[in-house]
Design an enzyme around this catalytic site. Sequence first.
Site, PDB file in Angstrom:
ATOM      1  N   ASP A 247      13.903  17.042 -25.842  1.00 30.21           N
ATOM      2  CA  ASP A 247      12.924  17.090 -26.557  1.00 30.21           C
ATOM      3  C   ASP A 247      11.876  15.989 -26.047  1.00 30.21           C
ATOM      4  O   ASP A 247      11.914  15.153 -25.267  1.00 30.21           O
ATOM      5  CB  ASP A 247      13.374  16.517 -28.050  1.00 30.21           C
ATOM      6  CG  ASP A 247      14.204  17.258 -28.728  1.00 30.21           C
ATOM      7  OD1 ASP A 247      14.575  18.445 -28.375  1.00 30.21           O
ATOM      8  OD2 ASP A 247      15.269  16.776 -29.556  1.00 30.21           O
ATOM      9  N   ARG A 248      10.609  16.341 -26.773  1.00 30.88           N
ATOM     10  CA  ARG A 248       9.367  15.537 -26.303  1.00 30.88           C
ATOM     11  C   ARG A 248       9.799  14.039 -26.517  1.00 30.88           C
ATOM     12  O   ARG A 248       9.352  13.089 -25.856  1.00 30.88           O
ATOM     13  CB  ARG A 248       8.005  16.012 -27.045  1.00 30.88           C
ATOM     14  CG  ARG A 248       6.890  15.414 -26.414  1.00 30.88           C
ATOM     15  CD  ARG A 248       5.549  16.249 -26.724  1.00 30.88           C
ATOM     16  NE  ARG A 248       5.358  16.328 -28.060  1.00 30.88           N
ATOM     17  CZ  ARG A 248       4.593  15.518 -29.038  1.00 30.88           C
ATOM     18  NH1 ARG A 248       4.153  14.298 -28.771  1.00 30.88           N
ATOM     19  NH2 ARG A 248       4.575  15.847 -30.216  1.00 30.88           N
TER      20      ARG A 248
END
Length: 223
Positions: free
Chosen positions: A101-102
């Site tokens: 995920d970011r």
Amino acid sequence: MRLDRFVGKWAGTGKRRTREMFEAGRVRLNAVVWDERSTEVGKFDRVEVDEEILQAHTPRYVLMHKPIGVVSATVDDEHKTVIDLIEEDWAGELHLAGRLDRSTSGLVILTNDSVFSESLTEPSERVGKVYLVEVDGRITEEVIFAFEKGMWFAKEQVTTAPAQVDLLAETECRLTIYEGKHHQVKRMFARFDLKVTKLHREAIGSLELPGDLPPGDWKEFTP
Ligand code: URA
């Protein structure tokens, strides 16, 4: 594909003229003059005719320390991607062996070798992904028991393989899982109303994030 067909297709020559190119020593396979016309061309073989490159697929294996804020994708309109961090002309050939995920930091592997990437991501290969996790509440016995037993994910119709939980503090653990389902770690904790506040991947199987590789840096490796 056979090498003579590969060369003939590129040069637009028939069988006889293609054979003559081999006989004249004009064809090189991996930098060596090659006259075995029946050799199968592999994805990563370098093929040249008269020193002109027909295929130059060098296998690439990159190990990166993904920083928070960078997207695990090849293109993104809004944010910097892991590919943007690799300022090499071959960066566009790469794909990810498992995304983060970011908001997650840590180890990502990029390669142009799909057989290798599948060996890391295919759940049946049982490659452990190791995460350092911090959550906003207590990691209870109940949570650990559920993770170690395996959890049913209705969306994907799978039960996760038994995970390993090494409790480091009341709200912190080192977690090993064997799949890479979308937001898997966050979804596992969410079942117990726990929000992941920090997530960092330390290892994928035997590949560990080197302690001296700062966020945003990468290096090539040989698997
Ligand atoms: N699990 C998540 O929830 N996020 C990640 O980035 C990796 C695993």
